[in-house]
Design a protein around this motif. Structure first.
Motif, PDB file in Angstrom:
ATOM      1  N   SER A 165       0.809  -1.208   0.000  1.00 12.75           N
ATOM      2  CA  SER A 165       0.000   0.000   0.000  1.00 12.75           C
ATOM      3  C   SER A 165       0.847   1.265   0.000  1.00 12.75           C
ATOM      4  O   SER A 165       0.423   2.301  -0.532  1.00 12.75           O
ATOM      5  CB  SER A 165      -0.931   0.006   1.219  1.00 12.75           C
ATOM      6  OG  SER A 165      -0.181  -0.009   2.423  1.00 12.75           O
ATOM      7  N   GLU A 166       2.049   1.207   0.594  1.00 13.91           N
ATOM      8  CA  GLU A 166       2.907   2.392   0.618  1.00 13.91           C
ATOM      9  C   GLU A 166       3.436   2.724  -0.777  1.00 13.91           C
ATOM     10  O   GLU A 166       3.574   3.889  -1.139  1.00 13.91           O
ATOM     11  CB  GLU A 166       4.067   2.195   1.591  1.00 13.91           C
ATOM     12  CG  GLU A 166       3.667   2.252   3.045  1.00 13.91           C
ATOM     13  CD  GLU A 166       2.997   3.573   3.394  1.00 13.91           C
ATOM     14  OE1 GLU A 166       3.554   4.638   3.099  1.00 13.91           O
ATOM     15  OE2 GLU A 166       1.886   3.526   3.971  1.00 13.91           O
ATOM     16  N   ILE A 167       3.727   1.701  -1.562  1.00 11.60           N
ATOM     17  CA  ILE A 167       4.153   1.929  -2.944  1.00 11.60           C
ATOM     18  C   ILE A 167       3.034   2.591  -3.732  1.00 11.60           C
ATOM     19  O   ILE A 167       3.253   3.544  -4.488  1.00 11.60           O
ATOM     20  CB  ILE A 167       4.574   0.599  -3.610  1.00 11.60           C
ATOM     21  CG1 ILE A 167       5.833   0.051  -2.942  1.00 11.60           C
ATOM     22  CG2 ILE A 167       4.804   0.792  -5.113  1.00 11.60           C
ATOM     23  CD1 ILE A 167       6.255  -1.307  -3.450  1.00 11.60           C
ATOM     24  N   MET A 220       2.596   6.233  -2.730  1.00 10.74           N
ATOM     25  CA  MET A 220       3.607   7.083  -3.354  1.00 10.74           C
ATOM     26  C   MET A 220       3.254   7.331  -4.820  1.00 10.74           C
ATOM     27  O   MET A 220       3.348   8.454  -5.329  1.00 10.74           O
ATOM     28  CB  MET A 220       4.982   6.428  -3.240  1.00 10.74           C
ATOM     29  CG  MET A 220       6.097   7.142  -3.990  1.00 10.74           C
ATOM     30  SD  MET A 220       6.403   8.837  -3.405  1.00 10.74           S
ATOM     31  CE  MET A 220       7.930   9.184  -4.304  1.00 10.74           C
ATOM     32  N   HIS A 221       2.830   6.290  -5.506  1.00  9.38           N
ATOM     33  CA  HIS A 221       2.471   6.420  -6.917  1.00  9.38           C
ATOM     34  C   HIS A 221       1.308   7.406  -7.082  1.00  9.38           C
ATOM     35  O   HIS A 221       1.336   8.276  -7.967  1.00  9.38           O
ATOM     36  CB  HIS A 221       2.087   5.053  -7.484  1.00  9.38           C
ATOM     37  CG  HIS A 221       1.780   5.067  -8.944  1.00  9.38           C
ATOM     38  ND1 HIS A 221       2.746   5.224  -9.915  1.00  9.38           N
ATOM     39  CD2 HIS A 221       0.599   4.960  -9.613  1.00  9.38           C
ATOM     40  CE1 HIS A 221       2.183   5.205 -11.101  1.00  9.38           C
ATOM     41  NE2 HIS A 221       0.881   5.049 -10.952  1.00  9.38           N
ATOM     42  N   SER A 222       0.324   7.295  -6.230  1.00 10.70           N
ATOM     43  CA  SER A 222      -0.834   8.204  -6.301  1.00 10.70           C
ATOM     44  C   SER A 222      -0.424   9.633  -5.980  1.00 10.70           C
ATOM     45  O   SER A 222      -0.915  10.586  -6.614  1.00 10.70           O
ATOM     46  CB  SER A 222      -1.925   7.744  -5.324  1.00 10.70           C
ATOM     47  OG  SER A 222      -2.401   6.469  -5.675  1.00 10.70           O
TER      48      SER A 222
END
Length: 255
Positions: free
Chosen positions: A62-64, A67-69
């Protein structure tokens, strides 16, 4: 699709504190929108992201996606990562420990490969990315007998980069960053090292240099001559760092 400039000048986040991911992400949210509004309000903003080993390990699932969002929301992208310092290098004296683990260690390979996986997920389609890294290691710690092991570790990481390109279409170049006191600090040393390394042809495009203008100035090298010699040797410049330093007018006061 963001409007990406042809020549990238990134904002390097290694100037900010942040060892873990939450602290790193917090500094991104605090500083990047302000800087972007001042210098790149109408174009996608490139971030030179520094990720420690700890931050890279904490960036999962979810952290990736978070960051992408965030990158999409703020019209930013990540074309390069600073993978030089493995752990914290703020708030303490920077000694030879900052170069550890060096390129004799499988830990350096695993860290670099993890960074490559993360960058491949953020890199805009069709763009070549880069990861700057330790120029092999601190000169006093590495001898001739270590070079076969160094070559083995580099090949392991470069093979991973080739697999990322072949499987996912993301080209990422590992950029050794010559620095005073390290195995690679001068242009001559870099040229000799690349020649002795004798990489397999299928991997040679994945290794280059991060050319730090300040580091080479400390070596009293002429940039035009240095770059010409690197080009003649066929060494790829994967990244350039235009860093700055104070001019010392009264050096005796520093003693």
């Amino acid at each position: 699709m963001p409007q990406i400039p042809g020549r990238l000048i990134t904002y390097c986040t290694n100037i900010h504190h942040g060892d873990g991911w939450e602290e790193t992400f917090s500094s991104l949210r605090q500083f990047i929108p302000v800087v972007k509004a001042a210098v790149s309000p109408d174009r996608a903003f490139p971030i030179g992201l520094r990720l420690s080993h700890r931050a890279a390990q904490e960036l999962t699932g979810s952290e990736i996606e978070r960051m992408h969002s965030w990158l999409q929301e703020h019209d930013c992208f990540v074309p390069t990562l600073n993978g030089f310092p493995f752990s914290s290098f703020h708030g303490q004296r920077v000694k030879d420990q900052v170069y550890l683990p060096d390129w004799r260690s499988p830990e350096r390979v695993a860290y670099t490969n993890r960074l490559a996986d993360l960058l491949a997920g953020w890199l805009p389609e069709g763009m070549t990315g880069s990861i700057s890294t330790v120029p092999i290691g601190f000169k006093d710690r590495i001898g001739e007998d270590d070079l076969p092991l160094v070559r083995q570790q580099l090949i392991a990481s470069l093979t991973h980069l080739r697999q990322l390109r072949d499987r996912h279409g993301r080209e990422i170049v590992l950029a050794l960053e010559p620095e005073p006191g390290c195995l690679l600090e001068t242009t001559e040393e870099a040229c000799r090292f690349f020649e002795a390394l004798a990489l397999p042809a299928e991997l040679s495009d994945f290794l280059g240099l991060c050319y730090d203008c300040c580091h080479q100035a400390v070596e009293f090298e002429d940039p035009a001559d240095s770059l010409a010699r690197l080009a003649e040797a066929g060494i790829r410049i994967a990244k350039v760092q235009v860093s700055s330093a104070l001019r010392i007018f009264e050096p005796t006061r520093m003693q």
